[in-house]
Design an enzyme around this catalytic site. Structure first.
Site, PDB file in Angstrom:
ATOM      1  N   CYS A 151       0.861  -1.187   0.000  1.00  0.00           N
ATOM      2  CA  CYS A 151       0.000   0.000   0.000  1.00  0.00           C
ATOM      3  C   CYS A 151       0.893   1.232   0.000  1.00  0.00           C
ATOM      4  O   CYS A 151       2.073   1.146  -0.373  1.00  0.00           O
ATOM      5  CB  CYS A 151      -0.978  -0.013   1.179  1.00  0.00           C
ATOM      6  SG  CYS A 151      -0.216   0.038   2.813  1.00  0.00           S
ATOM      7  N   ASN A 153       2.286   1.450   4.385  1.00  0.00           N
ATOM      8  CA  ASN A 153       2.595   0.171   5.060  1.00  0.00           C
ATOM      9  C   ASN A 153       2.292   0.230   6.560  1.00  0.00           C
ATOM     10  O   ASN A 153       2.989  -0.384   7.376  1.00  0.00           O
ATOM     11  CB  ASN A 153       4.065  -0.256   4.818  1.00  0.00           C
ATOM     12  CG  ASN A 153       4.369  -1.705   5.202  1.00  0.00           C
ATOM     13  OD1 ASN A 153       5.495  -2.032   5.560  1.00  0.00           O
ATOM     14  ND2 ASN A 153       3.395  -2.584   5.164  1.00  0.00           N
ATOM     15  N   CYS A 180      -1.432   0.708   7.424  1.00  0.00           N
ATOM     16  CA  CYS A 180      -2.875   0.416   7.555  1.00  0.00           C
ATOM     17  C   CYS A 180      -3.283  -0.815   6.747  1.00  0.00           C
ATOM     18  O   CYS A 180      -3.524  -1.886   7.291  1.00  0.00           O
ATOM     19  CB  CYS A 180      -3.712   1.620   7.123  1.00  0.00           C
ATOM     20  SG  CYS A 180      -3.460   3.102   8.125  1.00  0.00           S
ATOM     21  N   ARG A 181      -3.385  -0.676   5.427  1.00  0.00           N
ATOM     22  CA  ARG A 181      -3.951  -1.752   4.602  1.00  0.00           C
ATOM     23  C   ARG A 181      -3.026  -2.945   4.427  1.00  0.00           C
ATOM     24  O   ARG A 181      -3.430  -4.094   4.657  1.00  0.00           O
ATOM     25  CB  ARG A 181      -4.340  -1.191   3.218  1.00  0.00           C
ATOM     26  CG  ARG A 181      -5.489  -0.216   3.266  1.00  0.00           C
ATOM     27  CD  ARG A 181      -5.615   0.564   1.979  1.00  0.00           C
ATOM     28  NE  ARG A 181      -4.481   1.465   1.781  1.00  0.00           N
ATOM     29  CZ  ARG A 181      -4.291   2.229   0.724  1.00  0.00           C
ATOM     30  NH1 ARG A 181      -5.147   2.177  -0.278  1.00  0.00           N
ATOM     31  NH2 ARG A 181      -3.255   3.031   0.643  1.00  0.00           N
ATOM     32  N   SER A 182      -1.794  -2.714   3.998  1.00  0.00           N
ATOM     33  CA  SER A 182      -0.934  -3.876   3.693  1.00  0.00           C
ATOM     34  C   SER A 182      -0.517  -4.673   4.934  1.00  0.00           C
ATOM     35  O   SER A 182      -0.389  -5.899   4.824  1.00  0.00           O
ATOM     36  CB  SER A 182       0.275  -3.476   2.835  1.00  0.00           C
ATOM     37  OG  SER A 182       1.086  -2.527   3.466  1.00  0.00           O
ATOM     38  N   ASP A 225      -8.349   3.747   1.247  1.00  0.00           N
ATOM     39  CA  ASP A 225      -7.362   4.142   2.254  1.00  0.00           C
ATOM     40  C   ASP A 225      -8.103   4.602   3.512  1.00  0.00           C
ATOM     41  O   ASP A 225      -8.837   5.595   3.465  1.00  0.00           O
ATOM     42  CB  ASP A 225      -6.518   5.283   1.679  1.00  0.00           C
ATOM     43  CG  ASP A 225      -5.372   5.663   2.587  1.00  0.00           C
ATOM     44  OD1 ASP A 225      -5.393   5.267   3.774  1.00  0.00           O
ATOM     45  OD2 ASP A 225      -4.454   6.348   2.122  1.00  0.00           O
TER      46      ASP A 225
HETATM   47  P1  4NP Z   1      -1.811   2.815   4.125  1.00  0.00           P
HETATM   48  O1  4NP Z   1      -2.466   4.170   4.704  1.00  0.00           O
HETATM   49  O2  4NP Z   1      -1.264   3.159   2.758  1.00  0.00           O
HETATM   50  O3  4NP Z   1      -2.978   1.877   4.053  1.00  0.00           O
HETATM   51  O4  4NP Z   1      -0.748   2.389   5.096  1.00  0.00           O
HETATM   52  C1  4NP Z   1      -1.777   5.372   4.778  1.00  0.00           C
HETATM   53  C2  4NP Z   1      -0.924   5.610   5.812  1.00  0.00           C
HETATM   54  C3  4NP Z   1      -0.274   6.823   5.905  1.00  0.00           C
HETATM   55  C4  4NP Z   1      -0.477   7.801   4.948  1.00  0.00           C
HETATM   56  C5  4NP Z   1      -1.325   7.546   3.901  1.00  0.00           C
HETATM   57  C6  4NP Z   1      -1.973   6.333   3.801  1.00  0.00           C
HETATM   58  N1  4NP Z   1       0.165   9.043   5.048  1.00  0.00           N
HETATM   59  O5  4NP Z   1      -0.097   9.936   4.226  1.00  0.00           O
HETATM   60  O6  4NP Z   1       0.987   9.255   5.968  1.00  0.00           O
END
Ligand code: 4NP
Length: 146
Positions: free
Chosen positions: A3, A6, A8-10, A119
């Protein structure tokens, strides 16, 4: 499992798929990474840890890292959570063989192509519940094919 951050989703995708693989007694390595570097070295978002724990999956030990081209050598399949992740991964590919390893994880579900795992970072807990539901369904299909 890849993702953006790294956190939340992955990490959820890694935890859910590894748990299903372990339950089947298979010896298959699952890992996750982010296309971005902002959260490298951090543990998963506490909301992701909580939703995984609710369903009996422990992701608290994971540490964020950034996706790199060597991941094409180390893994047979690379699942992207959304189209932006997919194009970022493909931009690091060195060959057609690398590109052929990359898939959108929700294409495993029979709900039409090009569906993205939303997201959940800037939303509330219900976003994490939805992400978990989608990833659990996709990982169930992935493990059925193993
Ligand atoms: P992820 O979510 O891609 O599912 O881990 C996010 C985590 C952090 C951010 C964006 C999406 N960020 O902008 O910091």
């Amino acid at each position: 499992m890849v993702c953006l951050g790294n956190i939340c989703r992955s990490p959820l995708a890694e935890g859910v798929l590894q748990e299903k693989i372990n339950r089947k007694g298979l010896d298959i390595k699952v890992d996750s990474a982010g296309t971005g570097s902002w959260h490298v070295g951090q543990g998963p978002d506490l909301r992701a840890v909580a939703i995984a724990k609710k369903y009996g999956v422990d992701i608290s030990h994971q540490q964020a890292r950034q996706f790199s081209a060597t991941d094409f050598d180390d893994f047979d399949i690379i699942y992207a959570m959304d189209g932006s992740n997919l194009s970022d991964i493909v931009s690091l590919a060195r060959s057609n063989e690398d590109i052929e390893k990359v898939r959108l994880i929700l294409d495993e579900l029979n709900i039409g192509n090009n569906n993205y795992v939303p997201d959940p970072y800037y939303g509330g807990d219900e976003g994490f519940e939805k992400v978990y539901e989608l990833l659990d369904a996709a990982c169930e299909i992935i493990t059925k094919e193993m």
